[in-house]
Motif scaffolding. Sequence first.
Motif, short mmCIF file in Angstrom:
data_model
loop_
_atom_site.label_atom_id
_atom_site.label_comp_id
_atom_site.label_asym_id
_atom_site.label_seq_id
_atom_site.Cartn_x
_atom_site.Cartn_y
_atom_site.Cartn_z
N MET A 457 2.20 -7.01 0.89
CA MET A 457 3.01 -6.62 2.05
C MET A 457 2.69 -5.19 2.47
O MET A 457 2.62 -4.87 3.66
CB MET A 457 4.50 -6.75 1.71
CG MET A 457 5.40 -6.45 2.90
SD MET A 457 7.14 -6.55 2.50
CE MET A 457 7.34 -5.08 1.50
N ARG A 458 2.47 -4.30 1.49
CA ARG A 458 2.10 -2.92 1.83
C ARG A 458 0.80 -2.88 2.63
O ARG A 458 0.59 -1.99 3.44
CB ARG A 458 1.89 -2.09 0.56
CG ARG A 458 3.16 -1.70 -0.15
CD ARG A 458 2.85 -0.60 -1.15
NE ARG A 458 3.93 -0.40 -2.11
CZ ARG A 458 3.94 0.57 -3.00
NH1 ARG A 458 2.94 1.42 -3.08
NH2 ARG A 458 4.94 0.70 -3.84
N LEU A 459 -0.08 -3.86 2.34
CA LEU A 459 -1.39 -3.88 3.00
C LEU A 459 -1.37 -4.73 4.28
O LEU A 459 -2.38 -4.87 4.93
CB LEU A 459 -2.44 -4.42 2.02
CG LEU A 459 -2.64 -3.55 0.77
CD1 LEU A 459 -3.34 -4.33 -0.33
CD2 LEU A 459 -3.43 -2.28 1.10
N SER A 460 -0.20 -5.33 4.60
CA SER A 460 -0.08 -6.07 5.86
C SER A 460 1.34 -5.84 6.40
O SER A 460 1.67 -4.72 6.75
CB SER A 460 -0.39 -7.56 5.65
OG SER A 460 0.47 -8.11 4.67
N TYR A 461 2.18 -6.90 6.41
CA TYR A 461 3.57 -6.73 6.84
C TYR A 461 4.38 -7.91 6.29
O TYR A 461 3.83 -8.91 5.85
CB TYR A 461 3.69 -6.63 8.36
CG TYR A 461 3.00 -7.73 9.12
CD1 TYR A 461 3.68 -8.89 9.50
CD2 TYR A 461 1.64 -7.63 9.45
CE1 TYR A 461 3.04 -9.92 10.18
CE2 TYR A 461 0.99 -8.65 10.13
CZ TYR A 461 1.68 -9.78 10.49
OH TYR A 461 1.05 -10.80 11.15
N HIS A 462 5.68 -7.77 6.33
CA HIS A 462 6.57 -8.71 5.64
C HIS A 462 6.40 -10.15 6.12
O HIS A 462 6.23 -11.07 5.29
CB HIS A 462 8.03 -8.25 5.83
CG HIS A 462 9.02 -9.05 5.04
ND1 HIS A 462 9.90 -9.91 5.63
CD2 HIS A 462 9.22 -9.13 3.70
CE1 HIS A 462 10.65 -10.49 4.69
NE2 HIS A 462 10.26 -10.03 3.51
N GLN A 463 6.42 -10.37 7.42
CA GLN A 463 6.36 -11.73 7.95
C GLN A 463 5.05 -12.43 7.56
O GLN A 463 5.03 -13.63 7.31
CB GLN A 463 6.51 -11.72 9.48
CG GLN A 463 6.66 -13.11 10.10
CD GLN A 463 7.82 -13.92 9.53
OE1 GLN A 463 8.94 -13.40 9.36
NE2 GLN A 463 7.58 -15.19 9.19
N ARG A 464 3.98 -11.65 7.48
CA ARG A 464 2.67 -12.23 7.13
C ARG A 464 2.73 -12.87 5.74
O ARG A 464 2.17 -13.94 5.51
CB ARG A 464 1.62 -11.11 7.16
CG ARG A 464 0.20 -11.55 6.80
CD ARG A 464 -0.52 -12.12 8.01
NE ARG A 464 -1.74 -12.82 7.63
CZ ARG A 464 -2.92 -12.24 7.46
NH1 ARG A 464 -3.04 -10.94 7.62
NH2 ARG A 464 -3.97 -12.98 7.14
#
Length: 788
Positions: A457-464
Amino acid sequence: MSRRRHSDQNDGGQPHKRRRTSEPLVIEDRLESLIFRVGEKSTSSLESNLEGLAGVLEADLPNYKSKILRLLCTVARLLPEKMTVYTTLVGLLNARNYNFGGEFVEAMIRHLKETIKANAYNDAVYLVRFLSDLVNCHVIAAPSMVSLFESFVNVTQEDDVPQVRCDWYVFTVLSSLPWVGKELYEKKDVEVDSFLSQIESYLKQRQKIHVSMLQVWSAEKPHPQEEYLDCLWAQIQKLKKDRWQEKHIVRPYLAFDSILCEALQHNLPPFTPPPHTEDSVYPVPRVIFRMFDYTDAPEGPVMPGSHSVERFIIEDHLHCILNSHWRERKSCAAQLLSFLGKNKIPLNYHIVEVVFGELFQLPVPPHMDVMYTTLLIELCKLQPGSLPQVLAQASEMMYTRLDTMNTTCIDRFINWFSHHLSNFQFRWNWEDWADCLTHDLDKPKPKFVREVLEKCMRLSYHQRILDIVPAAFSVLYPANPSCVFKYGDESSSSLPGYAIAINLTNVIKNKAVNEDIFNILKDVPNPNQDDDDDEGISFNPLKIEVFVQSLLNLASKSFSHSFSAIAKFHEVFKTLSESDEGKLHILSVMYDVWKNHPQMITVLVDKMIRTQIVDCAAVANWIFSPALSHDFTRLYIWETLHSTIRKMNKHVQKIQRELEETKQRLAKQHKRRDDDDDSGREDGPLEEQIERLQEKVESAQSEQKNLFLVIFQRFIMILTEHLVRCETGGINVITPWYKNCVERLQQIFLQHHQIIQQYMVTLENLLFTAELDHHILTVFQQFCALQA
């Protein structure tokens, strides 16, 4: 090159003079390029390249001998993966010019002594191995090499020296034998047997309590993680049994045997190992990482057994390539994949095992963690058909063995795996790991998956993350990283401080300054005392609560908004944090606001330390406080603590550096004064500065020592409570929490071992005393054994 002329005439022409001074530099650069690049891809054979280069160097010896000597000593140290190429080159030069051969041998011995004195022990291993391979090239006489090895093995007889010193000298001898054992045994079998039996006696009596602290997996099956000297000894025993025959060393000198055997050989000058001093820092012991055996690579060539010397030679060569090329991932990957003899071995399995072996090496990997991540990505790009499959197989193996995996190595596995997934669209067959959903959430497998998703999630976002991971895993999904504002709705209007929090929020929105905040906060009643201090200096938890909650909520949009808010109201923070309780409460409230966003907690703690709102000891106490017990085994908590320790260590080093630089300036000033014979000049300002810096160094070291004392004291308290609770309740001590906690204690010792060494006596006298429970004391004893 041999046709080059150097005229002594000076015709006074400037262009001629300029050409004369720059030409040697051009030649030196060319020599350097020729030497460093020999053996690389070429249209000619390696043999003809070596012969040609030997001719060029011989012709340039009269004018560039010292440069050539220096370059050959450098490649012996820096390019061990091409060692046999360079030993052949030296052999050819020695056959053409006996005097040069002698000077090279003497230069190497000088170089070896300097390298050992400078504590550059890894380089020294390669220099000794280079010297040993020169026996095969008829440069060094076999009896002379045996004498050098005997002087190394005799170090084991020295009194009052650390075991790690003896270990290094024994390792250096054993690790050279695959190259030269056959030659030495044919000529000096009695002497070789003698020093080998001396090594065996030493290995039988050395202590190994450090081993369990350094193992990646604690289980003996399927692949035991052996102590490095024990493993190498077994490999050399097998080599001896096989009559010193091995199949993987490329030996270019065999093609020149008829030339080399005619050459005169040199005796090494007598070598006495430099004595042990207080400044000697030896390599710490290692454990040999094993993940694969021949059953894991069923197709293609067979993987050599773990006790075959071929396994040592292959792994050593791959480590050498990593060490030489780690700064440039593309060339490093290409070099690994073009390994000589790759058709005889399952190369991808060896590479993956060696790369993970370095990444998981304890106390610390040889290079930064991210280097291994980017290297594996590069390898997957170069070998898209096969390498990703081996990597997936390795990931699966590590996942199945998480129960016995060292916690520090699990951290590195989490960081690598999440980073790797982020480079490949987070593609993974999560259903294969659905077994983790049947475990308690504090067990290693569900904890691992949860931490990986958090990092992803740190490297993208929560929904992903929610989109790519099956809904069955929802219990392990990371929380939505939103701020939790205690006074956020009317249902909280009955809470103490609600009205003040709303007032503060409005005032801050309307561009309030520090004075406005102080005016509002002075009316906050103190639950801890009857009449509150108007100035707000005494510890008032409610003041901290309403201020920190309101400010962080308003600044919750981004990291930079939060940083700006802290900077703007720094004076308020400093006033509220004047007591130790205040510092602790600021951290606790910040955690309450951001408990769903571990990354925000980590960066805010970092910011508060930098701006001196809290100190390092306060962060350590907060981490061990009951308020954080729910997250105590989470990875971000330990990243925060290690970051805090590193900040403290850097602070001490910075002041120590300033002190050293100022002392040097004063010494230069004294020298100038002596040279000018100017006794009247004063050095007052510098001497006063040195005095001030010495006080700062002492104060910083005291703070550093105190930080470690706080951390170890809290570990002892929390572990002792657990042990007593288990004993009185008749419960098994070894729980997932206990394993995690003990290994976190080991991690502190290992990751900061060089600093902690300075405080060993204090730790032994104050904390790790004989009365301490053996479960905890063992960790300290293991740590002591690393440099014993």
